[in-house]
Design a protein around this motif. Structure first.
Motif, mmCIF file in Angstrom:
data_model
loop_
_atom_site.group_PDB
_atom_site.id
_atom_site.type_symbol
_atom_site.label_atom_id
_atom_site.label_comp_id
_atom_site.label_asym_id
_atom_site.label_seq_id
_atom_site.Cartn_x
_atom_site.Cartn_y
_atom_site.Cartn_z
ATOM 1 N N SER A 34 -3.836 -0.369 5.776
ATOM 2 C CA SER A 34 -3.608 -1.806 5.854
ATOM 3 C C SER A 34 -3.493 -2.352 4.437
ATOM 4 C CB SER A 34 -4.762 -2.507 6.572
ATOM 5 O OG SER A 34 -5.895 -2.605 5.721
ATOM 6 N N LYS A 35 -3.010 -3.584 4.324
ATOM 7 C CA LYS A 35 -2.846 -4.202 3.015
ATOM 8 C C LYS A 35 -4.190 -4.538 2.386
ATOM 9 C CE LYS A 35 1.722 -6.027 4.039
ATOM 10 N NZ LYS A 35 2.589 -7.212 4.183
ATOM 11 N N ARG A 36 -5.257 -4.419 3.147
ATOM 12 C CA ARG A 36 -6.589 -4.699 2.617
ATOM 13 C C ARG A 36 -7.362 -3.432 2.303
ATOM 14 N NH1 ARG A 36 -4.551 -8.040 5.766
ATOM 15 N NH2 ARG A 36 -4.781 -6.700 7.566
ATOM 16 N N THR B 190 -5.771 2.576 -0.957
ATOM 17 C CA THR B 190 -4.337 2.872 -0.896
ATOM 18 C C THR B 190 -3.490 1.705 -1.397
ATOM 19 O OG1 THR B 190 -4.297 2.134 1.419
ATOM 20 C CG2 THR B 190 -4.613 4.482 1.022
ATOM 21 N N ASN B 191 -4.133 0.703 -1.974
ATOM 22 C CA ASN B 191 -3.424 -0.430 -2.562
ATOM 23 C C ASN B 191 -2.741 0.032 -3.836
ATOM 24 O OD1 ASN B 191 -2.705 -2.777 -3.940
ATOM 25 N ND2 ASN B 191 -4.432 -3.924 -3.104
ATOM 26 N N HIS C 121 0.846 -1.198 0.000
ATOM 27 C CA HIS C 121 0.000 0.000 0.000
ATOM 28 C C HIS C 121 0.880 1.247 0.000
ATOM 29 C CE1 HIS C 121 0.856 0.585 4.235
ATOM 30 N NE2 HIS C 121 0.272 -0.556 4.580
ATOM 31 N N ILE C 122 0.231 2.401 -0.025
ATOM 32 C CA ILE C 122 0.915 3.684 -0.120
ATOM 33 C C ILE C 122 1.978 3.850 0.959
ATOM 34 C CG2 ILE C 122 0.559 6.165 0.188
ATOM 35 C CD1 ILE C 122 -0.312 5.279 -2.544
ATOM 36 N N ILE D 79 5.587 -7.434 -5.039
ATOM 37 C CA ILE D 79 6.549 -6.504 -4.442
ATOM 38 C C ILE D 79 7.632 -6.151 -5.454
ATOM 39 C CG2 ILE D 79 8.396 -6.305 -2.719
ATOM 40 C CD1 ILE D 79 6.554 -8.078 -0.887
ATOM 41 N N ILE D 80 8.196 -7.173 -6.085
ATOM 42 C CA ILE D 80 9.273 -6.975 -7.059
ATOM 43 C C ILE D 80 8.773 -6.190 -8.269
ATOM 44 C CG2 ILE D 80 10.784 -8.211 -8.681
ATOM 45 C CD1 ILE D 80 10.961 -10.437 -6.489
ATOM 46 N N ASP D 81 7.604 -6.571 -8.790
ATOM 47 C CA ASP D 81 7.050 -5.887 -9.970
ATOM 48 C C ASP D 81 6.730 -4.422 -9.672
ATOM 49 O OD1 ASP D 81 7.249 -8.223 -11.381
ATOM 50 O OD2 ASP D 81 5.116 -8.750 -11.243
ATOM 51 N N THR D 82 6.210 -4.156 -8.478
ATOM 52 C CA THR D 82 5.845 -2.796 -8.110
ATOM 53 C C THR D 82 7.071 -1.887 -8.010
ATOM 54 O OG1 THR D 82 3.883 -3.540 -6.903
ATOM 55 C CG2 THR D 82 4.705 -1.342 -6.379
#
Length: 466
Positions: A237-239, A243-244, A16-17, A57-60
Protein backbone atom coordinates in the motif's frame (compact mmCIF):
# COMPACT_ATOMS: atom_id res chain seq x y z
CA UNK A 1 1.03 -0.04 -35.43
CA UNK A 2 2.93 2.22 -33.03
CA UNK A 3 3.07 0.65 -29.57
CA UNK A 4 1.87 3.03 -26.85
CA UNK A 5 1.80 2.25 -23.14
CA UNK A 6 1.05 4.40 -20.13
CA UNK A 7 1.68 4.73 -16.43
CA UNK A 8 -1.37 6.23 -14.73
CA UNK A 9 -0.97 6.61 -10.95
CA UNK A 10 -3.35 8.54 -8.73
CA UNK A 11 -1.71 11.30 -6.62
CA UNK A 12 -3.16 10.07 -3.33
CA UNK A 13 0.08 8.88 -1.73
CA UNK A 14 3.74 8.17 -2.37
CA UNK A 15 4.67 5.62 -5.02
CA UNK A 16 5.64 2.18 -3.73
CA UNK A 17 7.66 -0.67 -5.21
CA UNK A 18 4.62 -2.18 -6.95
CA UNK A 19 3.73 1.09 -8.68
CA UNK A 20 7.26 1.49 -9.98
CA UNK A 21 7.40 -2.07 -11.29
CA UNK A 22 4.25 -1.35 -13.32
CA UNK A 23 5.87 1.81 -14.69
CA UNK A 24 9.08 -0.09 -15.49
CA UNK A 25 7.33 -2.93 -17.35
CA UNK A 26 5.22 -0.44 -19.32
CA UNK A 27 8.30 1.63 -20.17
CA UNK A 28 10.34 -1.43 -21.20
CA UNK A 29 7.57 -2.80 -23.43
CA UNK A 30 7.22 0.52 -25.25
CA UNK A 31 10.97 0.95 -25.69
CA UNK A 32 11.45 -2.62 -26.89
CA UNK A 33 9.22 -1.88 -29.89
CA UNK A 34 10.38 1.73 -30.41
CA UNK A 35 7.01 2.91 -29.13
CA UNK A 36 5.85 5.68 -26.80
CA UNK A 37 5.45 5.73 -23.04
CA UNK A 38 2.86 8.13 -21.62
CA UNK A 39 2.52 9.55 -18.11
CA UNK A 40 -1.00 10.28 -16.92
CA UNK A 41 -1.98 11.58 -13.47
CA UNK A 42 -5.43 10.31 -12.46
CA UNK A 43 -6.47 13.12 -10.15
CA UNK A 44 -10.27 13.31 -10.48
CA UNK A 45 -10.72 12.30 -6.82
CA UNK A 46 -10.45 15.87 -5.53
CA UNK A 47 -10.87 14.84 -1.88
CA UNK A 48 -7.81 12.59 -1.84
CA UNK A 49 -5.57 13.93 -4.63
CA UNK A 50 -2.71 16.21 -3.64
CA UNK A 51 -0.29 18.22 -5.76
CA UNK A 52 2.70 17.16 -3.65
CA UNK A 53 2.07 13.54 -4.66
CA UNK A 54 1.88 14.56 -8.33
CA UNK A 55 5.26 16.24 -7.93
CA UNK A 56 6.60 13.13 -6.21
CA UNK A 57 5.44 10.92 -9.09
CA UNK A 58 7.19 13.11 -11.65
CA UNK A 59 10.38 13.47 -9.57
CA UNK A 60 10.56 9.72 -8.90
CA UNK A 61 10.25 8.75 -12.57
CA UNK A 62 12.90 11.32 -13.46
CA UNK A 63 15.21 9.96 -10.74
CA UNK A 64 14.77 6.41 -12.05
CA UNK A 65 15.33 7.50 -15.64
CA UNK A 66 11.90 6.30 -16.80
CA UNK A 67 11.38 9.23 -19.16
CA UNK A 68 7.95 9.63 -20.69
CA UNK A 69 7.36 10.58 -24.33
CA UNK A 70 4.02 12.32 -23.73
CA UNK A 71 2.48 14.04 -20.76
CA UNK A 72 2.09 14.34 -17.95
CA UNK A 73 -1.63 14.49 -18.69
CA UNK A 74 -3.94 15.40 -15.79
CA UNK A 75 -7.46 13.98 -15.76
CA UNK A 76 -8.73 16.98 -13.79
CA UNK A 77 -8.22 19.09 -16.92
CA UNK A 78 -10.52 16.87 -19.00
CA UNK A 79 -13.77 17.00 -17.01
CA UNK A 80 -15.75 18.49 -19.90
CA UNK A 81 -14.52 15.76 -22.24
CA UNK A 82 -15.74 13.08 -19.82
CA UNK A 83 -19.11 14.80 -19.41
CA UNK A 84 -19.56 14.87 -23.19
CA UNK A 85 -18.95 11.10 -23.30
CA UNK A 86 -21.41 10.51 -20.43
CA UNK A 87 -24.08 12.60 -22.16
CA UNK A 88 -23.51 10.64 -25.36
CA UNK A 89 -24.02 7.36 -23.47
CA UNK A 90 -27.24 8.75 -21.95
CA UNK A 91 -28.52 9.82 -25.37
CA UNK A 92 -27.79 6.42 -26.87
CA UNK A 93 -29.51 4.65 -23.95
CA UNK A 94 -26.22 3.08 -22.81
CA UNK A 95 -26.47 4.84 -19.43
CA UNK A 96 -29.13 6.01 -16.98
CA UNK A 97 -29.62 8.13 -13.90
CA UNK A 98 -29.83 6.25 -10.62
CA UNK A 99 -31.65 7.92 -7.70
CA UNK A 100 -31.14 5.13 -5.15
CA UNK A 101 -30.03 6.37 -1.75
CA UNK A 102 -26.88 5.13 -0.04
CA UNK A 103 -29.08 3.42 2.56
CA UNK A 104 -30.93 1.45 -0.12
CA UNK A 105 -27.63 0.35 -1.71
CA UNK A 106 -26.28 -0.73 1.69
CA UNK A 107 -29.43 -2.72 2.55
CA UNK A 108 -29.45 -4.32 -0.89
CA UNK A 109 -25.88 -5.46 -0.41
CA UNK A 110 -26.64 -6.85 3.05
CA UNK A 111 -29.61 -8.83 1.73
CA UNK A 112 -27.58 -10.26 -1.13
CA UNK A 113 -24.78 -11.33 1.21
CA UNK A 114 -27.31 -13.02 3.53
CA UNK A 115 -28.59 -14.98 0.52
CA UNK A 116 -24.96 -15.74 -0.40
CA UNK A 117 -25.40 -13.87 -3.65
CA UNK A 118 -22.75 -11.78 -5.36
CA UNK A 119 -23.32 -8.12 -4.33
CA UNK A 120 -24.41 -6.09 -7.35
CA UNK A 121 -26.81 -3.28 -8.20
CA UNK A 122 -30.26 -4.67 -9.05
CA UNK A 123 -31.08 -2.19 -11.83
CA UNK A 124 -33.93 -0.60 -9.87
CA UNK A 125 -33.61 2.74 -11.71
CA UNK A 126 -32.71 1.30 -15.10
CA UNK A 127 -36.13 1.72 -16.71
CA UNK A 128 -37.40 4.82 -14.93
CA UNK A 129 -39.08 7.09 -17.49
CA UNK A 130 -39.44 10.15 -15.28
CA UNK A 131 -36.31 12.11 -14.50
CA UNK A 132 -36.10 13.67 -11.06
CA UNK A 133 -34.24 16.73 -9.84
CA UNK A 134 -32.92 14.94 -6.76
CA UNK A 135 -29.37 13.77 -6.16
CA UNK A 136 -28.33 10.95 -8.43
CA UNK A 137 -25.43 9.07 -9.98
CA UNK A 138 -25.15 7.91 -13.57
CA UNK A 139 -24.67 4.21 -14.29
CA UNK A 140 -23.54 2.46 -17.43
CA UNK A 141 -26.17 0.03 -18.70
CA UNK A 142 -24.16 -3.17 -18.86
CA UNK A 143 -25.33 -5.88 -21.32
CA UNK A 144 -27.21 -8.66 -19.54
CA UNK A 145 -26.42 -11.43 -21.99
CA UNK A 146 -23.32 -12.89 -23.56
CA UNK A 147 -19.71 -12.85 -22.38
CA UNK A 148 -16.68 -10.63 -22.37
CA UNK A 149 -13.59 -12.42 -23.62
CA UNK A 150 -10.10 -10.92 -23.80
CA UNK A 151 -6.61 -12.32 -24.29
CA UNK A 152 -4.44 -11.20 -21.42
CA UNK A 153 -0.75 -10.89 -22.43
CA UNK A 154 0.27 -12.44 -19.10
CA UNK A 155 -2.62 -14.73 -18.15
CA UNK A 156 -4.03 -15.88 -21.47
CA UNK A 157 -7.76 -16.01 -22.18
CA UNK A 158 -10.06 -14.53 -19.54
CA UNK A 159 -13.86 -14.85 -19.73
CA UNK A 160 -16.57 -12.98 -17.82
CA UNK A 161 -20.33 -13.54 -18.07
CA UNK A 162 -22.19 -10.25 -18.47
CA UNK A 163 -24.85 -11.57 -16.10
CA UNK A 164 -22.23 -11.36 -13.31
CA UNK A 165 -21.47 -7.70 -13.94
CA UNK A 166 -23.53 -4.88 -12.47
CA UNK A 167 -24.23 -1.45 -13.86
CA UNK A 168 -21.11 0.41 -12.84
CA UNK A 169 -21.32 4.06 -11.76
CA UNK A 170 -19.67 6.35 -14.32
CA UNK A 171 -20.57 9.70 -12.71
CA UNK A 172 -20.72 10.41 -8.99
CA UNK A 173 -23.48 12.35 -7.28
CA UNK A 174 -21.17 15.40 -7.19
CA UNK A 175 -21.04 15.40 -10.99
CA UNK A 176 -17.49 14.09 -11.31
CA UNK A 177 -16.72 11.09 -13.56
CA UNK A 178 -15.41 7.85 -12.07
CA UNK A 179 -12.27 5.85 -12.76
CA UNK A 180 -13.89 3.29 -15.06
CA UNK A 181 -15.15 6.02 -17.41
CA UNK A 182 -12.08 8.29 -17.33
CA UNK A 183 -9.56 5.55 -17.95
CA UNK A 184 -11.12 4.25 -21.15
CA UNK A 185 -11.60 7.77 -22.56
CA UNK A 186 -7.98 8.67 -21.79
CA UNK A 187 -6.63 5.44 -23.27
CA UNK A 188 -8.65 6.06 -26.43
CA UNK A 189 -7.70 9.74 -26.73
CA UNK A 190 -3.97 8.98 -26.38
CA UNK A 191 -4.16 5.88 -28.61
CA UNK A 192 -2.90 3.46 -25.96
CA UNK A 193 -2.34 0.03 -27.54
CA UNK A 194 -1.32 -1.94 -24.43
CA UNK A 195 -2.62 -1.45 -20.89
CA UNK A 196 -0.16 -2.94 -18.40
CA UNK A 197 -1.43 -2.80 -14.81
CA UNK A 198 -1.92 -4.80 -11.61
CA UNK A 199 -4.16 -7.84 -11.35
CA UNK A 200 -6.42 -5.92 -8.96
CA UNK A 201 -7.84 -4.30 -12.12
CA UNK A 202 -8.89 -7.56 -13.76
CA UNK A 203 -12.49 -7.20 -12.55
CA UNK A 204 -12.62 -3.67 -13.98
CA UNK A 205 -11.55 -4.85 -17.43
CA UNK A 206 -14.83 -6.45 -18.67
CA UNK A 207 -16.80 -3.39 -17.54
CA UNK A 208 -14.37 -1.12 -19.36
CA UNK A 209 -14.49 -3.27 -22.50
CA UNK A 210 -18.30 -3.06 -22.52
CA UNK A 211 -18.14 0.75 -22.26
CA UNK A 212 -15.54 0.83 -25.05
CA UNK A 213 -17.80 -1.30 -27.25
CA UNK A 214 -20.80 0.95 -26.56
CA UNK A 215 -18.71 3.93 -27.67
CA UNK A 216 -17.30 1.98 -30.62
CA UNK A 217 -13.80 2.73 -29.34
CA UNK A 218 -10.85 0.43 -30.09
CA UNK A 219 -10.19 -2.03 -27.26
CA UNK A 220 -6.50 -2.10 -26.23
CA UNK A 221 -4.61 -5.24 -25.31
CA UNK A 222 -4.33 -5.95 -21.60
CA UNK A 223 -1.60 -7.37 -19.39
CA UNK A 224 -2.36 -7.79 -15.70
CA UNK A 225 0.66 -8.16 -13.44
CA UNK A 226 0.67 -10.25 -10.29
CA UNK A 227 0.68 -8.43 -6.99
CA UNK A 228 3.77 -7.82 -4.89
CA UNK A 229 3.38 -8.64 -1.22
CA UNK A 230 5.33 -7.15 1.66
CA UNK A 231 7.33 -9.14 4.19
CA UNK A 232 4.08 -9.93 6.05
CA UNK A 233 2.67 -11.43 2.80
CA UNK A 234 0.00 -8.76 2.43
CA UNK A 235 -0.44 -6.53 -0.62
CA UNK A 236 1.60 -3.33 -0.78
CA UNK A 237 0.00 0.00 0.00
CA UNK A 238 1.05 3.63 -0.32
CA UNK A 239 1.38 3.72 3.46
CA UNK A 240 3.83 0.80 3.62
CA UNK A 241 7.08 2.55 4.60
CA UNK A 242 9.28 -0.46 3.75
CA UNK A 243 8.24 -0.33 0.11
CA UNK A 244 7.80 3.44 -0.23
CA UNK A 245 10.15 4.42 -3.05
CA UNK A 246 10.85 7.77 -1.38
CA UNK A 247 12.52 5.97 1.53
CA UNK A 248 15.06 4.30 -0.75
CA UNK A 249 15.83 7.49 -2.60
CA UNK A 250 16.51 9.27 0.71
CA UNK A 251 18.65 6.41 2.02
CA UNK A 252 21.01 6.60 -0.92
CA UNK A 253 19.92 3.67 -3.06
CA UNK A 254 20.81 3.81 -6.74
CA UNK A 255 18.18 3.98 -9.50
CA UNK A 256 19.96 1.11 -11.26
CA UNK A 257 19.60 -1.16 -8.24
CA UNK A 258 15.90 -0.32 -7.82
CA UNK A 259 15.19 -1.13 -11.48
CA UNK A 260 17.32 -4.30 -11.40
CA UNK A 261 15.50 -5.53 -8.33
CA UNK A 262 12.05 -4.70 -9.69
CA UNK A 263 12.47 -6.25 -13.12
CA UNK A 264 13.04 -9.63 -11.49
CA UNK A 265 9.98 -9.37 -9.24
CA UNK A 266 7.87 -11.36 -11.67
CA UNK A 267 10.24 -11.74 -14.63
CA UNK A 268 13.57 -13.45 -15.20
CA UNK A 269 16.06 -14.26 -17.92
CA UNK A 270 18.01 -17.48 -17.28
CA UNK A 271 20.01 -16.98 -14.05
CA UNK A 272 21.12 -13.45 -14.78
CA UNK A 273 20.96 -11.15 -11.76
CA UNK A 274 22.24 -7.79 -13.03
CA UNK A 275 21.02 -6.10 -16.22
CA UNK A 276 22.06 -2.91 -17.94
CA UNK A 277 19.22 -0.69 -19.09
CA UNK A 278 19.91 -1.75 -22.68
CA UNK A 279 19.72 -5.44 -21.72
CA UNK A 280 16.42 -4.86 -19.94
CA UNK A 281 14.90 -3.36 -23.08
CA UNK A 282 16.29 -6.08 -25.34
CA UNK A 283 15.38 -9.09 -23.19
CA UNK A 284 12.10 -8.07 -21.54
CA UNK A 285 8.94 -9.88 -22.67
CA UNK A 286 5.41 -9.88 -21.27
CA UNK A 287 5.14 -13.56 -22.17
CA UNK A 288 7.92 -14.27 -19.65
CA UNK A 289 6.15 -12.48 -16.79
CA UNK A 290 4.95 -15.00 -14.24
CA UNK A 291 1.36 -15.18 -13.01
CA UNK A 292 2.09 -15.90 -9.36
CA UNK A 293 2.67 -13.11 -6.84
CA UNK A 294 6.14 -11.97 -5.80
CA UNK A 295 7.33 -11.12 -2.32
CA UNK A 296 9.34 -8.04 -1.48
CA UNK A 297 12.74 -9.01 -0.05
CA UNK A 298 14.77 -6.19 1.47
CA UNK A 299 17.91 -8.34 1.78
CA UNK A 300 17.91 -8.97 -1.97
CA UNK A 301 17.49 -5.26 -2.72
CA UNK A 302 20.37 -4.47 -0.34
CA UNK A 303 22.54 -7.08 -2.08
CA UNK A 304 21.92 -5.50 -5.48
CA UNK A 305 22.54 -1.99 -4.14
CA UNK A 306 25.76 -3.21 -2.51
CA UNK A 307 26.87 -4.39 -5.96
CA UNK A 308 26.31 -0.92 -7.45
CA UNK A 309 27.84 0.84 -4.44
CA UNK A 310 31.08 -1.04 -5.09
CA UNK A 311 30.91 -0.56 -8.85
CA UNK A 312 30.40 3.20 -9.01
CA UNK A 313 33.49 5.44 -9.22
CA UNK A 314 35.01 6.85 -6.04
CA UNK A 315 34.62 10.41 -7.34
CA UNK A 316 30.87 9.88 -7.82
CA UNK A 317 30.60 8.34 -4.36
CA UNK A 318 32.31 11.39 -2.86
CA UNK A 319 29.68 13.59 -4.51
CA UNK A 320 26.83 11.39 -3.25
CA UNK A 321 28.37 11.23 0.23
CA UNK A 322 28.56 15.03 0.41
CA UNK A 323 25.02 15.44 -0.97
CA UNK A 324 23.66 13.07 1.68
CA UNK A 325 25.47 14.99 4.43
CA UNK A 326 24.17 18.34 3.18
CA UNK A 327 20.58 17.07 3.00
CA UNK A 328 20.82 15.63 6.50
CA UNK A 329 22.72 18.63 7.95
CA UNK A 330 25.79 16.57 8.80
CA UNK A 331 28.91 18.73 9.22
CA UNK A 332 32.19 17.10 8.21
CA UNK A 333 35.69 17.82 9.50
CA UNK A 334 37.68 20.15 7.29
CA UNK A 335 40.26 18.48 5.02
CA UNK A 336 38.75 15.04 5.63
CA UNK A 337 39.98 12.43 3.14
CA UNK A 338 36.61 11.15 1.90
CA UNK A 339 38.12 9.07 -0.89
CA UNK A 340 40.19 6.97 1.51
CA UNK A 341 37.28 6.65 3.93
CA UNK A 342 34.93 5.46 1.18
CA UNK A 343 37.49 2.96 -0.14
CA UNK A 344 37.85 1.56 3.38
CA UNK A 345 34.13 1.34 4.20
CA UNK A 346 32.19 0.75 0.99
CA UNK A 347 32.57 -3.05 0.99
CA UNK A 348 30.92 -3.12 4.41
CA UNK A 349 27.85 -1.11 3.32
CA UNK A 350 24.78 -1.44 1.10
CA UNK A 351 23.76 2.18 0.53
CA UNK A 352 24.91 5.76 1.00
CA UNK A 353 23.08 6.10 4.31
CA UNK A 354 24.93 3.09 5.74
CA UNK A 355 28.20 4.39 4.33
CA UNK A 356 27.80 7.77 6.02
CA UNK A 357 26.62 6.28 9.33
CA UNK A 358 29.23 3.52 9.51
CA UNK A 359 32.20 5.92 9.48
CA UNK A 360 30.66 8.72 11.55
CA UNK A 361 33.50 8.73 14.09
CA UNK A 362 35.91 9.78 11.32
CA UNK A 363 34.08 13.04 10.62
CA UNK A 364 32.41 13.76 13.97
CA UNK A 365 33.58 14.00 17.60
CA UNK A 366 32.53 11.33 20.10
CA UNK A 367 30.75 13.11 22.92
CA UNK A 368 29.02 10.20 24.67
CA UNK A 369 30.76 6.88 24.98
CA UNK A 370 29.04 3.55 25.53
CA UNK A 371 29.82 3.00 29.23
CA UNK A 372 29.38 -0.76 28.94
CA UNK A 373 32.08 -0.90 26.27
CA UNK A 374 34.34 1.32 28.34
CA UNK A 375 33.97 -0.91 31.40
CA UNK A 376 34.74 -4.05 29.42
CA UNK A 377 37.59 -2.89 27.18
CA UNK A 378 39.01 0.41 28.49
CA UNK A 379 38.59 1.02 32.21
CA UNK A 380 40.26 -2.29 33.03
CA UNK A 381 43.62 -0.55 32.41
CA UNK A 382 45.49 1.86 34.65
CA UNK A 383 46.07 5.48 33.76
CA UNK A 384 49.73 4.77 32.94
CA UNK A 385 48.72 2.72 29.91
CA UNK A 386 46.93 5.71 28.39
CA UNK A 387 49.70 8.17 29.21
CA UNK A 388 52.33 5.91 27.68
CA UNK A 389 50.13 5.49 24.58
CA UNK A 390 50.02 9.26 24.17
CA UNK A 391 53.78 9.50 24.62
CA UNK A 392 54.51 6.79 22.04
CA UNK A 393 52.08 8.28 19.52
CA UNK A 394 53.83 11.65 19.93
CA UNK A 395 57.22 10.01 19.33
CA UNK A 396 56.05 8.27 16.15
CA UNK A 397 57.88 9.99 13.28
CA UNK A 398 56.07 8.73 10.21
CA UNK A 399 52.26 8.44 10.38
CA UNK A 400 52.15 5.47 8.02
CA UNK A 401 50.54 2.03 8.12
CA UNK A 402 53.81 0.08 8.42
CA UNK A 403 55.14 2.25 11.24
CA UNK A 404 51.87 2.18 13.18
CA UNK A 405 51.63 -1.62 12.94
CA UNK A 406 55.23 -1.95 14.13
CA UNK A 407 54.60 0.48 16.98
CA UNK A 408 51.47 -1.38 18.19
CA UNK A 409 53.29 -4.72 18.15
CA UNK A 410 56.17 -3.36 20.24
CA UNK A 411 53.84 -1.54 22.58
CA UNK A 412 51.72 -4.64 23.21
CA UNK A 413 54.82 -6.75 23.96
CA UNK A 414 56.36 -4.16 26.30
CA UNK A 415 53.09 -3.88 28.22
CA UNK A 416 52.29 -7.61 28.25
CA UNK A 417 49.25 -7.16 26.04
CA UNK A 418 48.11 -9.08 22.99
CA UNK A 419 47.51 -7.36 19.66
CA UNK A 420 43.83 -8.13 20.15
CA UNK A 421 43.89 -6.36 23.52
CA UNK A 422 45.51 -3.18 22.22
CA UNK A 423 43.34 -3.20 19.11
CA UNK A 424 40.11 -3.44 21.10
CA UNK A 425 41.29 -0.79 23.56
CA UNK A 426 41.99 1.66 20.73
CA UNK A 427 38.93 0.65 18.74
CA UNK A 428 36.58 1.55 21.59
CA UNK A 429 38.44 4.81 22.31
CA UNK A 430 38.59 5.90 18.67
CA UNK A 431 35.24 4.58 17.37
CA UNK A 432 33.02 3.95 20.41
CA UNK A 433 32.37 0.52 18.91
CA UNK A 434 33.81 -2.99 18.82
CA UNK A 435 33.26 -3.25 15.06
CA UNK A 436 35.33 -1.29 12.59
CA UNK A 437 37.81 -1.80 9.77
CA UNK A 438 41.45 -2.48 10.66
CA UNK A 439 42.37 -0.22 13.59
CA UNK A 440 45.60 0.97 11.97
CA UNK A 441 43.58 2.27 9.01
CA UNK A 442 41.31 4.13 11.44
CA UNK A 443 44.35 5.64 13.20
CA UNK A 444 45.81 6.86 9.89
CA UNK A 445 42.53 8.39 8.71
CA UNK A 446 41.88 10.14 12.03
CA UNK A 447 45.37 11.58 12.19
CA UNK A 448 47.65 12.15 15.16
CA UNK A 449 45.77 15.16 16.56
CA UNK A 450 42.36 13.46 16.78
CA UNK A 451 43.82 10.18 18.10
CA UNK A 452 45.58 12.03 20.93
CA UNK A 453 42.51 14.15 21.60
CA UNK A 454 40.30 11.07 22.09
CA UNK A 455 42.77 9.31 24.37
CA UNK A 456 43.07 12.50 26.45
CA UNK A 457 39.29 12.81 26.55
CA UNK A 458 39.02 9.27 27.99
CA UNK A 459 41.64 10.11 30.65
CA UNK A 460 39.96 13.36 31.69
CA UNK A 461 36.32 12.19 31.46
CA UNK A 462 36.58 8.64 32.73
CA UNK A 463 39.98 7.52 34.08
CA UNK A 464 40.19 10.29 36.70
CA UNK A 465 36.79 9.21 38.02
CA UNK A 466 37.85 5.60 38.58
Amino acid sequence: MIIKTRFAPSPTGFLHIGNIRTALYSWLFAKKFQGSFILRIEDTDSNRSCSKYSTHIIDTLNWLGLKWDEGPYFQSKKIERYKDIINFLLEKNHAYRCYCSKNRIIKLREQQLLKKEKPRYDGFCKNLKIQKNSTHVIRFKNPQNGTVIFQDKVRGEIIFNNSELDDVVIQRSNGLPTYNLCVIVDDYDTKITHVIRGEDHINNTPRQINILNALKFTVPQYAHLSMITNEQKTNLSKRDCLTNILKYQKDGFFPESILNYLIRLGWSYKNQEIFSREEMIELFSLHSVKKSSSSFNLKKLLWINHYYLNKISINNLVVLFNEYCIKNKIILYKNIDLKEIIILFKKRCSNIKELVKSCWYLYKNISNYDTNLLKKYVLIYKKEIFLSLIKKFLELNNWEQKNIVSFLKKYSLNNQLTMKDISMLLRVILTNSINSPNITSIIILLGRKKVLHRINFIINAYIKKV
